[in-house]
Design a protein around this motif. Sequence first.
Motif, PDB file in Angstrom:
ATOM      1  N   GLU A  23      -7.055   8.321   3.655  1.00 10.92           N
ATOM      2  CA  GLU A  23      -6.202   7.563   2.440  1.00 10.92           C
ATOM      3  C   GLU A  23      -5.476   6.470   3.264  1.00 10.92           C
ATOM      4  O   GLU A  23      -5.221   6.638   4.417  1.00 10.92           O
ATOM      5  N   THR A  24      -5.371   5.396   2.653  1.00  5.14           N
ATOM      6  CA  THR A  24      -4.306   4.345   3.145  1.00  5.14           C
ATOM      7  C   THR A  24      -3.103   4.239   2.496  1.00  5.14           C
ATOM      8  O   THR A  24      -2.842   4.463   1.410  1.00  5.14           O
ATOM      9  N   LEU A  25      -1.791   4.207   3.519  1.00  3.49           N
ATOM     10  CA  LEU A  25      -0.776   4.111   2.998  1.00  3.49           C
ATOM     11  C   LEU A  25      -0.395   2.670   2.919  1.00  3.49           C
ATOM     12  O   LEU A  25      -0.243   2.149   3.949  1.00  3.49           O
ATOM     13  N   TRP A  26      -0.241   2.128   1.772  1.00  2.00           N
ATOM     14  CA  TRP A  26       0.268   0.690   1.712  1.00  2.00           C
ATOM     15  C   TRP A  26       2.019   0.766   1.647  1.00  2.00           C
ATOM     16  O   TRP A  26       2.416   1.462   0.608  1.00  2.00           O
ATOM     17  N   ILE A  27       2.673  -0.029   2.432  1.00  2.00           N
ATOM     18  CA  ILE A  27       4.056  -0.142   2.316  1.00  2.00           C
ATOM     19  C   ILE A  27       4.459  -1.301   1.534  1.00  2.00           C
ATOM     20  O   ILE A  27       3.911  -2.402   1.849  1.00  2.00           O
ATOM     21  N   PRO A  28       4.908  -1.141   0.396  1.00  2.00           N
ATOM     22  CA  PRO A  28       5.256  -2.365  -0.521  1.00  2.00           C
ATOM     23  C   PRO A  28       5.826  -3.540   0.239  1.00  2.00           C
ATOM     24  O   PRO A  28       6.884  -3.274   0.907  1.00  2.00           O
ATOM     25  N   ARG A  29       5.590  -4.428  -0.242  1.00  2.00           N
ATOM     26  CA  ARG A  29       6.336  -5.816   0.509  1.00  2.00           C
ATOM     27  C   ARG A  29       7.958  -5.918   0.432  1.00  2.00           C
ATOM     28  O   ARG A  29       8.358  -6.422   1.225  1.00  2.00           O
ATOM     29  N   ASN A  30       8.518  -5.114  -0.561  1.00  2.00           N
ATOM     30  CA  ASN A  30      10.000  -5.275  -0.547  1.00  2.00           C
ATOM     31  C   ASN A  30      10.533  -4.461   0.019  1.00  2.00           C
ATOM     32  O   ASN A  30      11.717  -4.062   0.088  1.00  2.00           O
ATOM     33  N   VAL A  31      10.099  -3.362   0.847  1.00  2.00           N
ATOM     34  CA  VAL A  31      10.516  -2.437   1.516  1.00  2.00           C
ATOM     35  C   VAL A  31      10.840  -2.967   2.876  1.00  2.00           C
ATOM     36  O   VAL A  31      10.529  -3.568   3.543  1.00  2.00           O
ATOM     37  N   LYS A  32      12.311  -2.651   3.278  1.00  2.00           N
ATOM     38  CA  LYS A  32      12.873  -3.139   4.514  1.00  2.00           C
ATOM     39  C   LYS A  32      13.226  -2.185   5.666  1.00  2.00           C
ATOM     40  O   LYS A  32      13.202  -2.594   6.740  1.00  2.00           O
ATOM     41  N   GLU A  33      13.099  -1.133   5.099  1.00  5.97           N
ATOM     42  CA  GLU A  33      13.359  -0.039   6.210  1.00  5.97           C
ATOM     43  C   GLU A  33      12.633   1.207   6.096  1.00  5.97           C
ATOM     44  O   GLU A  33      12.603   1.633   4.795  1.00  5.97           O
ATOM     45  N   ILE A  34      12.135   1.747   6.837  1.00  4.14           N
ATOM     46  CA  ILE A  34      11.330   3.235   7.091  1.00  4.14           C
ATOM     47  C   ILE A  34      12.245   3.975   7.923  1.00  4.14           C
ATOM     48  O   ILE A  34      12.342   3.816   9.112  1.00  4.14           O
ATOM     49  N   GLU A  35      12.707   5.109   7.263  1.00  7.91           N
ATOM     50  CA  GLU A  35      13.762   5.962   7.885  1.00  7.91           C
ATOM     51  C   GLU A  35      13.110   6.754   8.960  1.00  7.91           C
ATOM     52  O   GLU A  35      11.820   6.967   9.054  1.00  7.91           O
ATOM     53  N   ASP A  36      13.868   7.344   9.791  1.00  7.40           N
ATOM     54  CA  ASP A  36      13.580   8.380  10.979  1.00  7.40           C
ATOM     55  C   ASP A  36      12.435   9.458  10.191  1.00  7.40           C
ATOM     56  O   ASP A  36      12.735   9.580   9.184  1.00  7.40           O
ATOM     57  N   TYR A  37      11.672   9.695  11.030  1.00 10.85           N
ATOM     58  CA  TYR A  37      10.634  10.837  10.903  1.00 10.85           C
ATOM     59  C   TYR A  37       9.784  10.898   9.772  1.00 10.85           C
ATOM     60  O   TYR A  37       9.550  11.902   8.949  1.00 10.85           O
ATOM     61  N   CYS A  38       9.474   9.796   8.958  1.00 15.13           N
ATOM     62  CA  CYS A  38       8.888   9.521   7.937  1.00 15.13           C
ATOM     63  C   CYS A  38       7.305   9.730   8.180  1.00 15.13           C
ATOM     64  O   CYS A  38       6.972   9.319   9.357  1.00 15.13           O
ATOM     65  N   VAL A  39       6.453  10.125   7.367  1.00 19.87           N
ATOM     66  CA  VAL A  39       5.101  10.232   7.537  1.00 19.87           C
ATOM     67  C   VAL A  39       4.600  11.032   8.860  1.00 19.87           C
ATOM     68  O   VAL A  39       3.772  10.190   9.608  1.00 19.87           O
ATOM     69  N   LEU A  40       5.115  12.097   8.960  1.00 21.83           N
ATOM     70  CA  LEU A  40       4.520  12.612  10.316  1.00 21.83           C
ATOM     71  C   LEU A  40       3.375  13.789   9.677  1.00 21.83           C
ATOM     72  O   LEU A  40       3.610  14.638   8.663  1.00 21.83           O
ATOM     73  N   GLU A  41       2.636  14.170  10.700  1.00 18.56           N
ATOM     74  CA  GLU A  41       1.828  15.371  10.594  1.00 18.56           C
ATOM     75  C   GLU A  41       1.071  15.363   9.151  1.00 18.56           C
ATOM     76  O   GLU A  41       0.868  16.392   8.610  1.00 18.56           O
ATOM     77  N   ASN A  42       0.375  14.232   8.882  1.00 21.86           N
ATOM     78  CA  ASN A  42      -0.322  13.957   7.688  1.00 21.86           C
ATOM     79  C   ASN A  42      -1.846  13.915   8.241  1.00 21.86           C
ATOM     80  O   ASN A  42      -2.138  12.698   8.414  1.00 21.86           O
TER      81      ASN A  42
END
Length: 198
Positions: free
Chosen positions: A1-20
């Motif tokens: 699957e594809t993870l689309w990060i929406p255009r209005n997101v400015k920050e992705i916090e530590d340890y997001c999207v691990l081991e998927n």
Amino acid sequence: ETLWIPRNVKEIEDYCVLENENLRQVMFDNEVAYGDIIKSKLETIGNCCFSYNPNLLTAELPNTLTYMGECCFNDCPSLKTVYLPARDLDLNDCFNGCPSITYIMVNADEPYPFPESCFMDVDRGKCSLVVPVGSEELYMKAEGWKDFFRVMGSETLGVKAPTVSRVSDGQAYNLDGTPKPDGEKGIAIQDGKVIMRK
């Protein structure tokens, strides 16, 4: 699957999207509106984001990115293609443990200093470097970049993404744009950030 990060997101916090194990691509949303491209607003990716994803194939970083935390995209053994932004970006020991990378796209007309602590397991003798047309010779002479098997020019870098739902203040959303119920654990988008609810 594809993870689309929406255009209005400015920050992705530590340890997001691990081991998927299902994750194949990480892409950042651009939208065409009234003939103009509204680009991603992402500026920060926190420490260890997107690491330990065994089936991740593609990572496209937007040109708006100004900071990447330590060890992002590390230990993704299936990762084949990486898009790097146009600006000089300290990659902080990222993209290590990724021996399958065969294409690195750099959207900068002039080579910035090669990130020596990154791409440690990439065989540069088998990896192609794709740069803007007219910049090939600069990269073929630049320290670090010149070690790649092939340096190729491309008139277009990146992929145009589909439109992703907007995020409103205060409400948490699932990655598909649907509201996330209060107390539900997992990845969510809230107030312009991708967060991990524990």
